[in-house]
Enzyme design. Structure first.
Site, PDB file in Angstrom:
ATOM      1  CD  GLU A 141      -3.809 -11.981  -0.587  1.00 58.23           C
ATOM      2  OE1 GLU A 141      -4.263 -10.574  -0.474  1.00 58.23           O
ATOM      3  OE2 GLU A 141      -4.322 -12.430  -1.727  1.00 58.23           O
ATOM      4  CB  SER A 177      -1.570  -4.554  -3.113  1.00 60.52           C
ATOM      5  OG  SER A 177      -1.556  -5.179  -4.418  1.00 60.52           O
ATOM      6  CB  SER A 196      -6.681  -0.429   4.088  1.00 60.07           C
ATOM      7  OG  SER A 196      -5.946  -0.241   3.153  1.00 60.07           O
TER       8      SER A 196
END
Ligand code: SF4
Length: 334
Positions: free
Chosen positions: A140, A237, A281
């Site tokens: 990202e 993360s 996720s």
């Protein structure tokens, strides 16, 4: 004589399991995973995906079994094939490279990451120095920095602030990666503001709703608990930040596991209270596996503690919606 070194044997009535809510899938992950599934249904295997579609080993392995091919770079994708960009976003140079290579692209970048990209573009256009708080090497961060490479500098924490060089201390804005610890980020922003008192804040929170909600939820049930189990992959993360937040909130111990098979029996020595959560996720089936594992060891059914309700849903990428609509129209004509 009592062996003080031996773990105390707990009765089942002393044990409790608290389950954080919200946890698991966020709107951006849900959209990205469905994008690959629908692309496989529509175009047939293989469908190429640049980088891991989301940072979860189980999700990636499952999609791979269904025909997705994960690549690191576009030169691994044959001309004319379809490639999906992951939820973490890509730099404009990647879009340009895909066009040169004749690839059909579907952009599954989370809209909340795209929002940060737009902020970077806007502040660069207005010629601000942009300080991005984030982790070096994270996809990202690479994507966001690629939007305005001449204007953005990365800081990972307060220690990096002293060495920043800006053109005009009155024209500095900070942005951030979407999946950071809120508290750690604010410590970095405090250091930035001490150095640049006129520092400009992002127009709205860059750390996304899902990251913030999951951190608040675990904060609520980590205080004084013996053990926190965070389900999620090491390269996620927001998962790793949940471990940090749990420890900072006063949990006796906090461990990350990809699934129940990674829990170690010795973590339960003398443990009465266990709190469980999962990264953005993580499919719920993996959390259920952890709860079953605990139940097999005498822990009761989990009690959910809800600190926020979530209802956000993102539409699928427009290029995929267009093709799905065309396919539906063609099949109704046939
Ligand atoms: Fe989007 Fe936040 Fe989920 Fe990342 S964690 S995919 S930014 S909603």
């Amino acid at each position: 004589m009592v062996d003080l070194a031996a773990p105390r044997v707990l009765s089942d009535t002393e044990k409790q399991v608290l389950l954080a809510s919200p946890r698991g899938y966020c709107a951006g992950v849900d959209r990205a995973v469905i994008t690959v599934e629908k692309a496989l249904d529509l175009y047939g295997a293989p469908v190429y995906v640049r980088k891991e579609i989301v940072h979860n080993k189980h999700v990636v392995d499952d999609l791979r079994r269904r025909g997705a091919i994960f690549v690191d770079e576009l030169d691994q994708v044959p001309t004319g094939e379809t490639v999906v960009f992951s939820a973490h976003g890509v730099a404009p140079a990647v879009h340009a490279d895909a066009a040169v290579r004749g690839l059909k692209t579907i952009d599954a970048t989370c809209p909340l990451v795209t929002k940060v990209h737009h902020e970077a573009v806007r502040f660069a256009r207005e010629d601000y120095d942009i300080v991005l708080v984030g982790h070096a090497g994270h996809e990202e961060v690479e994507g966001t920095m690629g939007e305005a490479p001449d204007h953005i500098q990365l800081v990972e924490g307060p220690a990096d602030v002293a060495t920043l060089e800006v053109r005009d201390p009155k024209r500095v804005v900070w942005l951030s990666q979407t999946t950071l610890s809120v508290d750690e980020t604010m410590a970095t922003v405090d250091a930035l503001r001490a150095r640049f008192p006129e520092l400009i804040d992002p127009p709205s929170d860059d750390i996304c709703y899902a990251t913030q909600n999951r951190q608040l939820a675990i904060k609520e049930i980590a205080v004084g608990v013996d053990l926190v189990i965070v389900v999620g992959s090491r390269n996620s993360s927001n998962t790793m930040r949940l471990v940090d937040v749990a420890l900072e909130s006063g949990a006796g111990a906090a461990h990350r596991v990809d699934d129940a098979s990674e829990i170690r029996e010795e973590w339960l020595d003398g443990v009465a209270s266990v709190s469980v959560t999962s990264g953005a996720s993580v499919p719920e089936s993996l959390v259920e596996g952890v709860l079953s594992w605990l139940a097999e060891r005498g822990y009761p059914d989990a009690r959910a503690v809800t600190s926020a309700e979530e209802s956000l849903v993102f539409a699928l990428p427009p290029e995929l919606r267009r093709d799905l609509k065309a396919a539906a129209a063609a099949s109704s004509r046939a």
